[in-house]
Design a protein around this motif. Structure first.
Motif, PDB file in Angstrom:
ATOM      1  N   VAL A   1       0.860  -1.183   0.000  1.00  0.00           N
ATOM      2  CA  VAL A   1       0.000   0.000   0.000  1.00  0.00           C
ATOM      3  C   VAL A   1       0.896   1.232   0.000  1.00  0.00           C
ATOM      4  O   VAL A   1       1.818   1.339   0.826  1.00  0.00           O
ATOM      5  CB  VAL A   1      -0.921   0.024   1.237  1.00  0.00           C
ATOM      6  N   LEU A   2       0.637   2.147  -0.925  1.00  0.00           N
ATOM      7  CA  LEU A   2       1.375   3.403  -1.010  1.00  0.00           C
ATOM      8  C   LEU A   2       0.417   4.540  -0.693  1.00  0.00           C
ATOM      9  O   LEU A   2      -0.602   4.712  -1.365  1.00  0.00           O
ATOM     10  CB  LEU A   2       1.945   3.588  -2.421  1.00  0.00           C
ATOM     11  N   SER A   3       0.726   5.320   0.358  1.00  0.00           N
ATOM     12  CA  SER A   3      -0.159   6.410   0.744  1.00  0.00           C
ATOM     13  C   SER A   3       0.586   7.735   0.732  1.00  0.00           C
ATOM     14  O   SER A   3       1.816   7.784   0.827  1.00  0.00           O
ATOM     15  CB  SER A   3      -0.757   6.165   2.135  1.00  0.00           C
ATOM     16  N   GLY A   4      -0.170   8.811   0.625  1.00  0.00           N
ATOM     17  CA  GLY A   4       0.409  10.152   0.653  1.00  0.00           C
ATOM     18  C   GLY A   4      -0.623  11.162   0.212  1.00  0.00           C
ATOM     19  O   GLY A   4      -1.590  10.818  -0.478  1.00  0.00           O
ATOM     20  N   PRO A   5      -0.446  12.435   0.587  1.00  0.00           N
ATOM     21  CA  PRO A   5      -1.418  13.465   0.223  1.00  0.00           C
ATOM     22  C   PRO A   5      -1.462  13.694  -1.284  1.00  0.00           C
ATOM     23  O   PRO A   5      -0.580  13.246  -2.028  1.00  0.00           O
ATOM     24  CB  PRO A   5      -0.900  14.710   0.954  1.00  0.00           C
ATOM     25  N   LYS A   6      -2.504  14.380  -1.731  1.00  0.00           N
ATOM     26  CA  LYS A   6      -2.654  14.685  -3.148  1.00  0.00           C
ATOM     27  C   LYS A   6      -1.418  15.411  -3.668  1.00  0.00           C
ATOM     28  O   LYS A   6      -0.931  16.351  -3.042  1.00  0.00           O
ATOM     29  CB  LYS A   6      -3.898  15.558  -3.365  1.00  0.00           C
ATOM     30  N   GLY A   7      -0.909  14.956  -4.806  1.00  0.00           N
ATOM     31  CA  GLY A   7       0.252  15.593  -5.406  1.00  0.00           C
ATOM     32  C   GLY A   7       1.581  15.135  -4.863  1.00  0.00           C
ATOM     33  O   GLY A   7       2.632  15.624  -5.268  1.00  0.00           O
ATOM     34  N   SER A   8       1.586  14.152  -3.960  1.00  0.00           N
ATOM     35  CA  SER A   8       2.836  13.734  -3.324  1.00  0.00           C
ATOM     36  C   SER A   8       3.671  12.813  -4.193  1.00  0.00           C
ATOM     37  O   SER A   8       4.834  12.546  -3.874  1.00  0.00           O
ATOM     38  CB  SER A   8       2.539  13.047  -1.989  1.00  0.00           C
ATOM     39  N   GLY A   9       3.110  12.299  -5.275  1.00  0.00           N
ATOM     40  CA  GLY A   9       3.878  11.445  -6.176  1.00  0.00           C
ATOM     41  C   GLY A   9       3.404  10.009  -6.249  1.00  0.00           C
ATOM     42  O   GLY A   9       4.086   9.158  -6.815  1.00  0.00           O
ATOM     43  N   LYS A  10       2.220   9.698  -5.705  1.00  0.00           N
ATOM     44  CA  LYS A  10       1.722   8.323  -5.758  1.00  0.00           C
ATOM     45  C   LYS A  10       1.560   7.839  -7.196  1.00  0.00           C
ATOM     46  O   LYS A  10       2.013   6.762  -7.553  1.00  0.00           O
ATOM     47  CB  LYS A  10       0.376   8.206  -5.016  1.00  0.00           C
ATOM     48  N   THR A  11       0.891   8.646  -8.007  1.00  0.00           N
ATOM     49  CA  THR A  11       0.686   8.252  -9.407  1.00  0.00           C
ATOM     50  C   THR A  11       2.014   8.162 -10.145  1.00  0.00           C
ATOM     51  O   THR A  11       2.234   7.243 -10.949  1.00  0.00           O
ATOM     52  CB  THR A  11      -0.258   9.246 -10.101  1.00  0.00           C
ATOM     53  N   HIS A  12       2.903   9.108  -9.869  1.00  0.00           N
ATOM     54  CA  HIS A  12       4.217   9.095 -10.512  1.00  0.00           C
ATOM     55  C   HIS A  12       4.950   7.797 -10.187  1.00  0.00           C
ATOM     56  O   HIS A  12       5.456   7.099 -11.087  1.00  0.00           O
ATOM     57  CB  HIS A  12       5.028  10.302 -10.028  1.00  0.00           C
ATOM     58  N   LEU A  13       5.010   7.449  -8.903  1.00  0.00           N
ATOM     59  CA  LEU A  13       5.696   6.214  -8.511  1.00  0.00           C
ATOM     60  C   LEU A  13       5.010   4.977  -9.074  1.00  0.00           C
ATOM     61  O   LEU A  13       5.676   4.003  -9.441  1.00  0.00           O
ATOM     62  CB  LEU A  13       5.776   6.123  -6.994  1.00  0.00           C
ATOM     63  N   ALA A  14       3.675   5.003  -9.134  1.00  0.00           N
ATOM     64  CA  ALA A  14       2.960   3.870  -9.722  1.00  0.00           C
ATOM     65  C   ALA A  14       3.340   3.677 -11.185  1.00  0.00           C
ATOM     66  O   ALA A  14       3.517   2.541 -11.650  1.00  0.00           O
ATOM     67  CB  ALA A  14       1.453   4.072  -9.583  1.00  0.00           C
ATOM     68  N   HIS A  15       3.488   4.785 -11.914  1.00  0.00           N
ATOM     69  CA  HIS A  15       3.892   4.685 -13.319  1.00  0.00           C
ATOM     70  C   HIS A  15       5.339   4.202 -13.452  1.00  0.00           C
ATOM     71  O   HIS A  15       5.661   3.428 -14.366  1.00  0.00           O
ATOM     72  CB  HIS A  15       3.709   6.025 -14.019  1.00  0.00           C
ATOM     73  N   VAL A  16       6.217   4.674 -12.582  1.00  0.00           N
ATOM     74  CA  VAL A  16       7.600   4.190 -12.592  1.00  0.00           C
ATOM     75  C   VAL A  16       7.617   2.684 -12.348  1.00  0.00           C
ATOM     76  O   VAL A  16       8.285   1.922 -13.066  1.00  0.00           O
ATOM     77  CB  VAL A  16       8.434   4.918 -11.524  1.00  0.00           C
ATOM     78  N   TRP A  17       6.874   2.253 -11.318  1.00  0.00           N
ATOM     79  CA  TRP A  17       6.811   0.832 -10.989  1.00  0.00           C
ATOM     80  C   TRP A  17       6.242   0.015 -12.149  1.00  0.00           C
ATOM     81  O   TRP A  17       6.776  -1.050 -12.494  1.00  0.00           O
ATOM     82  CB  TRP A  17       5.963   0.651  -9.731  1.00  0.00           C
ATOM     83  N   ALA A  18       5.161   0.500 -12.755  1.00  0.00           N
ATOM     84  CA  ALA A  18       4.533  -0.225 -13.861  1.00  0.00           C
ATOM     85  C   ALA A  18       5.485  -0.342 -15.045  1.00  0.00           C
ATOM     86  O   ALA A  18       5.554  -1.394 -15.704  1.00  0.00           O
ATOM     87  CB  ALA A  18       3.240   0.467 -14.280  1.00  0.00           C
ATOM     88  N   ALA A  19       6.246   0.723 -15.321  1.00  0.00           N
ATOM     89  CA  ALA A  19       7.188   0.682 -16.435  1.00  0.00           C
ATOM     90  C   ALA A  19       8.296  -0.334 -16.182  1.00  0.00           C
ATOM     91  O   ALA A  19       8.767  -1.011 -17.108  1.00  0.00           O
ATOM     92  CB  ALA A  19       7.788   2.068 -16.658  1.00  0.00           C
ATOM     93  N   GLU A  20       8.705  -0.465 -14.920  1.00  0.00           N
ATOM     94  CA  GLU A  20       9.814  -1.361 -14.593  1.00  0.00           C
ATOM     95  C   GLU A  20       9.370  -2.822 -14.466  1.00  0.00           C
ATOM     96  O   GLU A  20      10.187  -3.729 -14.618  1.00  0.00           O
ATOM     97  CB  GLU A  20      10.478  -0.906 -13.300  1.00  0.00           C
ATOM     98  N   THR A  21       8.098  -3.051 -14.179  1.00  0.00           N
ATOM     99  CA  THR A  21       7.614  -4.423 -13.982  1.00  0.00           C
ATOM    100  C   THR A  21       6.745  -4.928 -15.122  1.00  0.00           C
ATOM    101  O   THR A  21       6.391  -6.118 -15.147  1.00  0.00           O
ATOM    102  CB  THR A  21       6.793  -4.520 -12.682  1.00  0.00           C
ATOM    103  N   GLY A  22       6.375  -4.028 -16.044  1.00  0.00           N
ATOM    104  CA  GLY A  22       5.418  -4.411 -17.073  1.00  0.00           C
ATOM    105  C   GLY A  22       4.003  -4.477 -16.540  1.00  0.00           C
ATOM    106  O   GLY A  22       3.132  -5.122 -17.140  1.00  0.00           O
ATOM    107  N   GLY A  23       3.777  -3.798 -15.407  1.00  0.00           N
ATOM    108  CA  GLY A  23       2.466  -3.830 -14.777  1.00  0.00           C
ATOM    109  C   GLY A  23       1.459  -2.899 -15.420  1.00  0.00           C
ATOM    110  O   GLY A  23       1.808  -2.053 -16.255  1.00  0.00           O
ATOM    111  N   ARG A  24       0.212  -3.057 -15.025  1.00  0.00           N
ATOM    112  CA  ARG A  24      -0.867  -2.209 -15.505  1.00  0.00           C
ATOM    113  C   ARG A  24      -1.402  -1.372 -14.353  1.00  0.00           C
ATOM    114  O   ARG A  24      -1.257  -1.734 -13.182  1.00  0.00           O
ATOM    115  CB  ARG A  24      -1.979  -3.065 -16.115  1.00  0.00           C
ATOM    116  N   ILE A  25      -2.036  -0.254 -14.696  1.00  0.00           N
ATOM    117  CA  ILE A  25      -2.570   0.665 -13.700  1.00  0.00           C
ATOM    118  C   ILE A  25      -4.051   0.872 -13.969  1.00  0.00           C
ATOM    119  O   ILE A  25      -4.458   1.087 -15.114  1.00  0.00           O
ATOM    120  CB  ILE A  25      -1.838   2.021 -13.755  1.00  0.00           C
ATOM    121  N   VAL A  26      -4.858   0.824 -12.896  1.00  0.00           N
ATOM    122  CA  VAL A  26      -6.295   1.051 -13.028  1.00  0.00           C
ATOM    123  C   VAL A  26      -6.770   1.837 -11.813  1.00  0.00           C
ATOM    124  O   VAL A  26      -6.286   1.627 -10.695  1.00  0.00           O
ATOM    125  CB  VAL A  26      -7.056  -0.292 -13.165  1.00  0.00           C
TER     126      VAL A  26
END
Length: 229
Positions: free
Chosen positions: A44-69
């Protein structure tokens, strides 16, 4: 003097790893995301709006071949495909009060982990405050490893401001960013509002973004600058 007509064009947000600034406020979360070895296969990744959750999720997805929904976009027909590889589910607290979406997430959670893939879930607050109505889902989320993005320190807030300006193709001097870091509300959301307000005001008045303009926006509040357009 007539004001210039302005158009509030969307910023092009850069979401690569090289665009994410690491500071003590987020270093632990970045390390946990990068490790990709999570107890039970979930994080679980938590943080206030604008803290980088979506950014880190995209980094992770790019490195693992994962999908985001987004949690609110889950559908029954999409579950098998999502569970066939690593998957990130964003803004899980948004489905509190939505039993159908919670049931779908519970199914996705079980199927993804059963097939040996990683599951990343995000939300603004710690998972204990997500208030999901499905007890089995809530308990499984609370049992996941948790990485929190903390409020920004000076270095991180300055880097976030610089990135927000660059996303809008704006390049104010370092004195502007230094002034904002010292005087603005210390939150990622305030940074986004302030940069947007400076962009609108500079465009409307055909001015460069200067320290004086930053002083005006902070003294009047970002909303006041937005009311001019």
């Amino acid at each position: 003097m007539a004001q210039q007509l302005s158009f509030d064009l969307p910023a092009m947000t850069a979401l690569g790893r090289e665009d994410f600034f690491v500071s003590p406020a987020n270093a632990m979360a970045v390390a946990m995301i990068s490790a990709q070895v999570w107890p039970g296969g979930k994080l679980v990744l938590s943080g206030p709006k604008g803290s980088g959750k979506t950014h880190l999720a995209h980094v992770w997805a790019a490195e693992t071949g994962g999908r985001i929904v987004a949690a609110r976009d889950l559908s029954e027909e999409a579950i098998p495909g999502l569970a066939a590889g690593p998957v990130a589910v964003e803004d899980v607290p948004d489905i509190a009060g939505d039993p159908e979406r919670q049931a779908l997430l519970f199914h996705l959670h079980n199927l993804t982990l059963a097939q040996g893939h990683l599951l990343l879930m995000t939300g603004k607050s710690a998972p204990g405050f997500w208030a999901l109505d499905l007890p089995d889902l809530q308990s499984r989320i609370e049992g996941a490893q948790h990485a929190a993005l903390e409020p920004p320190d000076d270095a991180l807030l300055g880097a976030v401001l610089a990135k927000l300006f660059v996303d809008r193709q704006l390049y104010p001097g370092p004195d502007v960013i230094a002034y904002l870091v010292k005087h603005m509300d210390r939150s990622f959301e305030a940074a986004a509002r302030t940069v947007a307000a400076l962009d609108r005001l500079a465009l409307a008045e055909r001015r460069e973004i200067t320290r004086a303009l930053a002083m005006r926006v902070l003294s009047e509040g970002p909303a006041a600058a937005g009311e001019r357009n």
